[in-house]
Write a protein that holds these residues in place. Structure first.
Motif, PDB file in Angstrom:
ATOM      1  N   SER A 223       0.863  -1.186   0.000  1.00 27.38           N
ATOM      2  CA  SER A 223       0.000   0.000   0.000  1.00 27.38           C
ATOM      3  C   SER A 223       0.894   1.227   0.000  1.00 27.38           C
ATOM      4  N   SER A 224       0.369   2.315  -0.578  1.00 23.50           N
ATOM      5  CA  SER A 224       1.217   3.486  -0.737  1.00 23.50           C
ATOM      6  C   SER A 224       0.382   4.674  -1.172  1.00 23.50           C
ATOM      7  N   MET A 225       0.903   5.873  -0.903  1.00 27.49           N
ATOM      8  CA  MET A 225       0.407   7.062  -1.566  1.00 27.49           C
ATOM      9  C   MET A 225       1.129   7.156  -2.913  1.00 27.49           C
ATOM     10  N   ALA A 226       0.413   7.509  -3.956  1.00 27.14           N
ATOM     11  CA  ALA A 226       1.013   7.663  -5.282  1.00 27.14           C
ATOM     12  C   ALA A 226       0.684   9.065  -5.786  1.00 27.14           C
ATOM     13  N   VAL A 227       1.707   9.829  -6.086  1.00 26.26           N
ATOM     14  CA  VAL A 227       1.543  11.233  -6.452  1.00 26.26           C
ATOM     15  C   VAL A 227       2.097  11.455  -7.850  1.00 26.26           C
TER      16      VAL A 227
ATOM     17  N   ILE B 190      -2.421   2.971   5.702  1.00 30.66           N
ATOM     18  CA  ILE B 190      -1.630   2.870   4.476  1.00 30.66           C
ATOM     19  C   ILE B 190      -0.165   2.953   4.880  1.00 30.66           C
ATOM     20  N   GLY B 191       0.660   2.125   4.299  1.00 29.06           N
ATOM     21  CA  GLY B 191       2.082   2.180   4.614  1.00 29.06           C
ATOM     22  C   GLY B 191       2.642   3.564   4.370  1.00 29.06           C
ATOM     23  N   ARG B 192       3.636   3.935   5.153  1.00 27.33           N
ATOM     24  CA  ARG B 192       4.224   5.270   5.008  1.00 27.33           C
ATOM     25  C   ARG B 192       5.190   5.275   3.823  1.00 27.33           C
ATOM     26  N   ASN B 193       4.611   4.946   2.678  1.00 28.93           N
ATOM     27  CA  ASN B 193       5.348   4.828   1.427  1.00 28.93           C
ATOM     28  C   ASN B 193       4.797   5.843   0.437  1.00 28.93           C
ATOM     29  N   ILE B 194       5.664   6.347  -0.424  1.00 28.24           N
ATOM     30  CA  ILE B 194       5.200   7.267  -1.454  1.00 28.24           C
ATOM     31  C   ILE B 194       5.848   6.917  -2.783  1.00 28.24           C
TER      32      ILE B 194
ATOM     33  N   ARG C  46       9.588   5.439   2.996  1.00 35.65           N
ATOM     34  CA  ARG C  46      10.114   4.789   1.802  1.00 35.65           C
ATOM     35  C   ARG C  46       9.593   5.503   0.555  1.00 35.65           C
ATOM     36  N   LEU C  47      10.452   5.523  -0.469  1.00 33.65           N
ATOM     37  CA  LEU C  47      10.202   6.301  -1.675  1.00 33.65           C
ATOM     38  C   LEU C  47      10.493   5.428  -2.889  1.00 33.65           C
TER      39      LEU C  47
END
Length: 543
Positions: free
Chosen positions: A138-142, A272-276, A300-301
């Motif tokens: 899971s992740s934020m996607a920008v 949501i995981g602290r991923n981007i 994480r990036l």
């Protein structure tokens, strides 16, 4: 999953905007990829030509009869005036022939009618490129580019738009285009130059840094502010105000930091995981993205190497495969993301060398890696050609120009005599991943999309005026020969990196074929071109 969806096993996806590209996805994995400009030799070439489709099908060992679904991306709705500005034409007359029915559900291509999807959301497919190739559950996607800033939540095999009107206040992306056009005549080729010029506009040490006031909300106000304290830089006989580049870079950094700050807590509240995952052309601005990431809650990036529109064909195919068809996620190695599948055979190398035999000296060398390291330590500038070419705009050790990062005169030499580009443009280091933290404070930048301060002296050729570098971290599993070259250079010098820039000259796409690489050697002041087992030089002119 419906019976119709189960029948879709192979997807062809085409980007018709600038940085034209196409991918063939078989069972959810890329089986072939083309970036049009690499084959047409016309930079930023939009869309796809007939020959490019043939190349793609050949890479994948497929025919049109194998294609179950076609994604037509950015078709007529993302046109940039820059292509016509650069080439005198929008180049649409070069596209392959196709016809789409009135309902946008079927495309006719070379006599076959194939189900299709037309113009999936532009920022969605940018985000999909990064998210579906990431290791995150899971992740934020920008996705950020000149047309907007959008955020999505990735969970499993689905991508959901986030209901945030970031465009209500995020405008530095547009301002960056204006500055690029004013200074360099084009936004799609000028943005990287603005980023390189920006540090020259920073106030001198000890001088107060005038903040950008809230009243600066349009381009005219920004220009007025920059003109108060101009810092002129001569570029090709023109005096460019580097202060303007500095302020728009500063604005982008602050707005990206604000986006990251706003999105971070959403991850915590929604498990949501602290991923981007970052994508879109603005993600290529490594200084801004790194500062935003470091100041955020994200831990994480992930990028895809093709952040720009050249990656949207990949994103659209992956989105259709995973989100629409419901297929599970798959894991990717770095080399699968970094490089295409077309490695040119020995016969193609020999043809290129034979075609220019009168102008070349070809030396067959067993330990060509060790010999190349020796040449680098002696000050040589070398074209390095290996395997399949890179996906995306960064040279990652397969189509590179390499040089000694210790030489303080190397940057000017490369810009003026080899690349033929603006004198202020910086160069990147490719560093052994296991030694990168000592030099840059990070060890995970395989795609050359992260920037960091240079922590040690001794590498002025890859240290920008602001003390930073945009680095590539190199592991042996990712690219064995390039890793061995850097290690051989380290063994001789104690410096675990080489200067690395793309194998091309100003206005040219990155070399694709052996012929392209040989022409780059002949048309520039490269000292040598290295291919596996060979060191190639220009034949000295006879008196």
């Amino acid at each position: 999953m419906s019976a119709e969806h189960r029948r879709v096993r192979t997807i062809l996806s085409i980007n018709f905007n600038h940085d034209g590209s196409a991918v063939l996805l078989r069972e959810g994995r890329p089986a072939g990829y083309v970036n049009t400009e690499r084959y047409s030799r016309v930079k930023k070439h939009p869309g796809l030509r007939e020959d490019d489709l043939d190349e793609l099908l050949d890479q994948a060992g497929a025919t049109l009869a194998d294609i179950d679904h076609i994604m037509l991306c950015n078709l007529h709705n993302m046109d940039s005036p820059d292509v016509a500005r650069l080439h005198g034409s929008d180049l649409k007359h070069t596209w392959l022939e196709f016809w789409v029915n009135q309902r946008n559900t079927e495309v006719s291509l070379r006599g076959r009618r194939i189900p299709c999807t037309v113009n999936p959301d532009h920022h969605l497919i940018h985000a999909a490129t990064a998210y579906y190739t990431s290791p995150f559950d899971s992740s934020m996607a920008v996705a950020i580019d000149p047309t907007g800033c959008r955020a999505f939540v990735g969970r499993g095999n689905r991508l959901y738009p986030l209901r945030r009107d970031l465009d209500a206040w995020f405008n530095a992306n547009i301002g960056y285009c204006y500055v690029s056009e004013l200074m360099f005549g084009s936004s799609i080729v000028g943005a990287g130059k603005v980023m390189g010029l920006a540090p020259y506009g920073s106030p001198p040490d000890g001088a107060p840094h005038e903040d950008v006031p809230d009243t600066v909300r349009d381009f005219a106000s920004l220009v007025t502010l920059a003109d108060r304290h101009p810092r002129p830089v001569d570029v090709g006989g023109r005096q460019l105000n580097a202060t303007l580049a500095y302020y728009i870079q500063l604005g982008l950094e602050r707005q990206m930091a604000a986006v990251f700050t706003e999105l971070g807590p959403i991850c915590a509240r929604n498990d949501i995981g602290r991923n981007i995952c970052l994508s879109g052309g603005t993600a290529l601005n490594a200084i801004a993205t790194q500062l935003a990431f470091e100041g955020s809650e994200f831990t994480r990036l992930h990028f895809h190497p093709a952040c720009g529109d050249d990656g949207t064909a990949i994103g659209a195919a992956l989105w259709h495969w995973h989100h629409v068809l419901g297929n599970p996620r798959q894991a990717y190695t770095n080399p699968e993301l970094m490089y295409g599948v077309r490695a040119y055979p020995e016969a193609a190398v020999r043809r290129a060398l034979d075609a220019h035999a009168a102008d070349l000296v070809v030396e067959e060398v067993g330990d060509y890696i060790g010999k190349t390291a020796e040449l680098l330590t002696g000050g040589a500038v070398i074209g390095w050609y290996q395997g399949a070419s890179e996906i995306g705009p960064r040279a990652l050790g397969h189509r590179s120009i390499v040089a000694d990062p210790r030489d303080p005169a190397m940057r000017d030499r490369l810009n003026s005599q080899v690349k033929f580009r603006e004198h202020f443009r910086p160069f990147a280091p490719s560093v052994l991943a296991e030694r990168a933290a000592d030099w840059f404070g990070l060890s995970d930048s395989p795609f050359m999309l992260r920037a960091a301060p240079v922590l040690k002296p001794g590498v002025p050729a890859v240290t920008h005026v602001d003390g930073t570098s945009r680095l590539q971290t190199v592991t042996r599993p990712d690219t064995p020969a390039f890793h061995d070259l850097i290690r051989a250079f380290d063994d001789r010098t104690g410096i675990p990196m080489v200067l690395n820039t793309s194998l091309n000259t100003k206005g040219e796409p990155i070399a694709e074929t052996p012929e392209d690489a040989v022409r780059t050697l002949l048309d520039s002041r490269l000292d040598h071109l290295v291919m596996p087992g060979r060191i190639i030089s220009r034949r000295a002119a006879r008196a």
